[in-house]
Motif scaffolding. Structure first.
Motif, mmCIF file in Angstrom:
data_model
loop_
_atom_site.group_PDB
_atom_site.id
_atom_site.type_symbol
_atom_site.label_atom_id
_atom_site.label_comp_id
_atom_site.label_asym_id
_atom_site.label_seq_id
_atom_site.Cartn_x
_atom_site.Cartn_y
_atom_site.Cartn_z
ATOM 1 N N ALA A 86 41.787 72.039 106.890
ATOM 2 C CA ALA A 86 40.381 72.347 106.611
ATOM 3 C C ALA A 86 39.961 71.838 105.239
ATOM 4 O O ALA A 86 38.869 71.293 105.071
ATOM 5 C CB ALA A 86 40.153 73.856 106.714
ATOM 6 N N LEU A 87 40.841 71.999 104.258
ATOM 7 C CA LEU A 87 40.517 71.516 102.914
ATOM 8 C C LEU A 87 40.436 70.002 102.895
ATOM 9 O O LEU A 87 39.502 69.417 102.331
ATOM 10 C CB LEU A 87 41.569 72.013 101.917
ATOM 11 N N SER A 88 41.381 69.351 103.522
ATOM 12 C CA SER A 88 41.396 67.887 103.550
ATOM 13 C C SER A 88 40.186 67.321 104.286
ATOM 14 O O SER A 88 39.587 66.328 103.862
ATOM 15 C CB SER A 88 42.687 67.385 104.203
ATOM 16 N N GLU A 89 39.808 67.964 105.388
ATOM 17 C CA GLU A 89 38.669 67.498 106.185
ATOM 18 C C GLU A 89 37.329 67.816 105.538
ATOM 19 O O GLU A 89 36.300 67.249 105.905
ATOM 20 C CB GLU A 89 38.720 68.137 107.575
ATOM 21 N N GLY A 90 37.322 68.757 104.571
ATOM 22 C CA GLY A 90 36.101 69.032 103.827
ATOM 23 C C GLY A 90 35.272 70.200 104.304
ATOM 24 O O GLY A 90 34.161 70.410 103.818
ATOM 25 N N SER A 91 35.770 71.000 105.253
ATOM 26 C CA SER A 91 34.973 72.140 105.722
ATOM 27 C C SER A 91 35.073 73.338 104.787
ATOM 28 O O SER A 91 34.300 74.287 104.900
ATOM 29 C CB SER A 91 35.393 72.548 107.133
ATOM 30 N N ILE A 92 36.034 73.313 103.864
ATOM 31 C CA ILE A 92 36.096 74.326 102.810
ATOM 32 C C ILE A 92 36.234 73.608 101.474
ATOM 33 O O ILE A 92 36.650 72.449 101.412
ATOM 34 C CB ILE A 92 37.258 75.329 103.012
ATOM 35 N N ASP A 93 35.868 74.299 100.396
ATOM 36 C CA ASP A 93 35.914 73.718 99.060
ATOM 37 C C ASP A 93 37.266 73.919 98.383
ATOM 38 O O ASP A 93 37.638 73.156 97.482
ATOM 39 C CB ASP A 93 34.838 74.356 98.173
ATOM 40 N N ALA A 94 37.976 74.957 98.792
ATOM 41 C CA ALA A 94 39.255 75.293 98.174
ATOM 42 C C ALA A 94 40.034 76.173 99.134
ATOM 43 O O ALA A 94 39.464 76.752 100.067
ATOM 44 C CB ALA A 94 39.033 76.020 96.844
ATOM 45 N N LYS A 110 52.369 65.145 104.037
ATOM 46 C CA LYS A 110 51.097 64.989 104.739
ATOM 47 C C LYS A 110 50.153 64.004 104.060
ATOM 48 O O LYS A 110 49.150 63.602 104.647
ATOM 49 C CB LYS A 110 50.386 66.343 104.850
ATOM 50 N N GLY A 111 50.450 63.670 102.815
ATOM 51 C CA GLY A 111 49.593 62.731 102.109
ATOM 52 C C GLY A 111 48.310 63.327 101.564
ATOM 53 O O GLY A 111 47.372 62.589 101.239
ATOM 54 N N TYR A 112 48.236 64.639 101.436
ATOM 55 C CA TYR A 112 47.020 65.273 100.927
ATOM 56 C C TYR A 112 46.787 64.888 99.465
ATOM 57 O O TYR A 112 47.724 64.746 98.676
ATOM 58 C CB TYR A 112 47.129 66.795 101.020
#
Length: 281
Positions: A86-94, A110-112
């Motif tokens: 969710a963080l990587s995809e941008g649906s949450i800020d943190a 994962k390459g995050y």
């Protein structure tokens, strides 16, 4: 405000879809940044495990956030993978649930592109048994249920080493490849997803189950009933707030500051007085 997502590793594909169209409600990282800059209340969308992380965030949202000019939208996740998706995809800020060894493993494998703040609290790892009351009673060849998460498995093995059941455990040791010298009692390890270890602990075939602190709390259990409890002295597993690299906003900075406030430290100490959650030094 709180959203609850009950997600598992088996539903990663669905999680990616959720991050695009429904895991969050209003606002965005950019809107949060612009709101904070203009002095308005800035929405911070943050993902967390239900206990203790979401409870700490709820306390902040209800007692401290307004004066800091932020409003938290808290989304709960019941596993360790989907909050990072969710963080990587941008649906949450943190998100707020990781410790540094797990964070480093996720970034590596994962390459995050993530950054993180300082540790807020520690939830001691603990081992539970339906058959034995002390580590000394664990017999040769006993079956040990352990997490399959490489970011946490060495932590569990080191706890067993401290209890005298293993020896010479390294930071990269793995349960299924221990040498005879490291595993003199010939313990048998069964890897499981961390979120199901509470249920596995009740299996009569399992002699000892090592459970993450947040799942201990979520199940209504306590480390005071454990056979082995991890030491919190010089413990590197403090949980912290994480965000995408280069995208920390003024609002997430304020949240990170609040997580390290005296008020939050007092809340943690009063809510979990038996030591199931301990503020980081």
């Amino acid at each position: 405000m709180r959203n609850k997502l009950i997600l598992s590793v088996a539903s990663l594909a669905a999680a990616v879809s959720l991050t695009a169209c429904g895991a969050s409600t209003t606002g965005s990282t950019s809107s949060a940044a612009s709101s904070a800059a203009s002095g308005e209340v800035a929405v911070v969308k943050v993902g967390a495990n239900p206990v203790p992380h979401a409870k700490v965030l709820e306390y902040i949202d209800e007692n401290l956030a307004k004066d800091a000019g932020i409003d938290l939208e808290i989304t709960e996740f019941d596993d360790y993978q989907t909050p990072n998706i969710a963080l990587s995809e941008g649906s949450i800020d943190a998100n707020y649930y990781m410790h540094e060894p797990f964070f480093n493993d996720q970034v590596k494998t994962k390459g995050y592109k993530f950054e993180h703040g300082a540790g807020v609290h520690i939830e001691p790892y603990a081992a539970f048994s339906e058959s034995y009351k002390t580590a000394e009673e664990i017999p040769e060849g006993a079956t040990i249920a352990i997490t399959n998460d490489p970011g946490n498995q060495p932590r569990a093995l080191k706890m067993l080493e401290t209890a005298g059941l293993l020896q010479n455990i390294e930071d990269d040791s793995a349960a299924l490849t221990l040498t005879d010298e490291q595993n003199p009692k010939k313990l048998k390890f069964e890897e499981n997803q961390p979120e199901i270890l509470v249920q596995v602990a009740k299996d009569p075939k399992v002699d000892l189950a090592i459970i993450n602190g947040n799942y201990i709390l979520q199940a209504g259990m306590s480390t005071k009933d454990a056979v082995i409890v991890e030491s919190t002295e010089d413990n590197p597993y403090a949980n912290f707030l994480a965000w995408r690299t280069g995208e920390q906003t003024d609002a997430t900075k304020k949240l990170d500051e609040l997580l390290h406030s005296d008020e939050v430290k007092k809340f943690i100490e009063e809510t979990w007085p038996n030591g199931d959650v301990i503020p980081a030094a």
